[in-house]
Design an enzyme around this catalytic site. Structure first.
Site, PDB file in Angstrom:
ATOM      1  N   ILE A  31       0.829  -1.216   0.000  1.00 26.59           N
ATOM      2  CA  ILE A  31       0.000   0.000   0.000  1.00 26.59           C
ATOM      3  C   ILE A  31       0.861   1.262   0.000  1.00 26.59           C
ATOM      4  CG2 ILE A  31      -0.194   0.333   2.518  1.00 26.59           C
ATOM      5  CD1 ILE A  31      -3.230   0.647   2.102  1.00 26.59           C
ATOM      6  N   GLY A  92      12.240  -2.105  11.772  1.00 27.12           N
ATOM      7  CA  GLY A  92      11.092  -1.470  11.143  1.00 27.12           C
ATOM      8  C   GLY A  92       9.929  -2.377  10.831  1.00 27.12           C
ATOM      9  N   HIS A  99       6.239 -11.982   6.047  1.00 25.71           N
ATOM     10  CA  HIS A  99       5.998 -11.620   4.646  1.00 25.71           C
ATOM     11  C   HIS A  99       7.321 -11.287   3.980  1.00 25.71           C
ATOM     12  CE1 HIS A  99       5.621  -8.071   7.227  1.00 25.71           C
ATOM     13  NE2 HIS A  99       6.148  -7.378   6.245  1.00 25.71           N
ATOM     14  N   LEU A 100       7.383 -11.507   2.672  1.00 25.79           N
ATOM     15  CA  LEU A 100       8.549 -11.167   1.873  1.00 25.79           C
ATOM     16  C   LEU A 100       8.213  -9.930   1.045  1.00 25.79           C
ATOM     17  CD1 LEU A 100       9.001 -14.190   2.574  1.00 25.79           C
ATOM     18  CD2 LEU A 100       9.895 -14.505   0.251  1.00 25.79           C
ATOM     19  N   HIS A 101       9.064  -8.919   1.130  1.00 24.77           N
ATOM     20  CA  HIS A 101       8.930  -7.764   0.235  1.00 24.77           C
ATOM     21  C   HIS A 101       9.657  -8.103  -1.067  1.00 24.77           C
ATOM     22  CE1 HIS A 101       7.808  -4.696   3.415  1.00 24.77           C
ATOM     23  NE2 HIS A 101       8.336  -5.641   4.184  1.00 24.77           N
TER      24      HIS A 101
HETATM   25  P1  AMP Z   1       7.059  -4.597   7.481  1.00 27.65           P
HETATM   26  O1  AMP Z   1       7.604  -3.248   7.828  1.00 27.65           O
HETATM   27  O2  AMP Z   1       8.100  -5.552   6.965  1.00 27.65           O
HETATM   28  O3  AMP Z   1       6.208  -5.189   8.583  1.00 27.65           O
HETATM   29  O4  AMP Z   1       6.123  -4.348   6.227  1.00 27.65           O
HETATM   30  C1  AMP Z   1       4.756  -4.174   6.288  1.00 27.65           C
HETATM   31  C2  AMP Z   1       4.348  -3.617   4.943  1.00 27.65           C
HETATM   32  O5  AMP Z   1       2.940  -3.770   4.808  1.00 27.65           O
HETATM   33  C3  AMP Z   1       4.655  -2.142   4.754  1.00 27.65           C
HETATM   34  O6  AMP Z   1       5.499  -1.990   3.618  1.00 27.65           O
HETATM   35  C4  AMP Z   1       3.284  -1.497   4.532  1.00 27.65           C
HETATM   36  O7  AMP Z   1       3.326  -0.467   3.597  1.00 27.65           O
HETATM   37  C5  AMP Z   1       2.454  -2.673   4.061  1.00 27.65           C
HETATM   38  N1  AMP Z   1       1.031  -2.602   4.321  1.00 27.65           N
HETATM   39  C6  AMP Z   1       0.405  -2.240   5.471  1.00 27.65           C
HETATM   40  N2  AMP Z   1      -0.928  -2.347   5.345  1.00 27.65           N
HETATM   41  C7  AMP Z   1      -1.154  -2.781   4.081  1.00 27.65           C
HETATM   42  C8  AMP Z   1      -2.339  -3.077   3.334  1.00 27.65           C
HETATM   43  N3  AMP Z   1      -3.571  -2.935   3.861  1.00 27.65           N
HETATM   44  N4  AMP Z   1      -2.196  -3.498   2.056  1.00 27.65           N
HETATM   45  C9  AMP Z   1      -0.973  -3.615   1.512  1.00 27.65           C
HETATM   46  N5  AMP Z   1       0.176  -3.361   2.168  1.00 27.65           N
HETATM   47  C10 AMP Z   1       0.084  -2.945   3.430  1.00 27.65           C
END
Ligand code: AMP
Length: 114
Positions: A31, A92, A99-101
């Site tokens: 997002i 962070g 989850h994997l980015h």
């Molecule tokens: P992390 O910092 O590794 O926990 O990454 C969490 C990620 O989830 C961040 O990059 C957010 O931008 C993303 N995120 C949070 N809420 C949503 C959502 N509803 N849909 C898609 N991505 C999200």
């Protein structure tokens, strides 16, 4: 403990478009993208973070990497992308569901390593 945002997305409680899904995981666009392509590969199994994965998750973790590769190809960034897994608040992590980015679409030098 209440369900994470990702569990709610997987369950359909929060609307989100799956750009890929199978029996083990879903993939959504981040997002708040940090690169032109920024997808999240999310296992259906709610593992809190990587340090909580165990030997029984070995095949799942391998599968997530292969899905990351597949998504990178599908999204046109197979020539250069990063796969990032945050583990813990100090780096962070904000959503406590593994989850994997998958990030790509610009050169490595331009990318924020955060
Ligand atoms: P992390 O910092 O590794 O926990 O990454 C969490 C990620 O989830 C961040 O990059 C957010 O931008 C993303 N995120 C949070 N809420 C949503 C959502 N509803 N849909 C898609 N991505 C999200």
């Amino acid at each position: 403990m209440s369900d994470s945002i990702f569990t709610q997305i997987i369950n359909g409680d929060i609307p989100s478009e799956f750009i890929y899904e199978d029996e083990h995981c879903v993939v959504i666009n981040d997002i708040n993208p940090q690169a032109p392509v920024h997808a999240l590969v999310i296992p259906r199994k709610a593992i809190t973070m990587l340090v909580d994965a165990s030997d029984e998750d070995q095949a799942l973790l391998g599968h997530l990497m292969l899905v990351a590769s597949r998504v990178a190809k599908d999204l046109g960034v197979a020539e250069g992308f990063r796969v990032v897994v945050n583990n813990g608040e100090s780096v962070g992590m904000t959503i406590y569901h593994l989850h994997l980015h998958v990030m790509g679409g610009r050169t490595y030098a331009e990318q924020d390593m955060g």
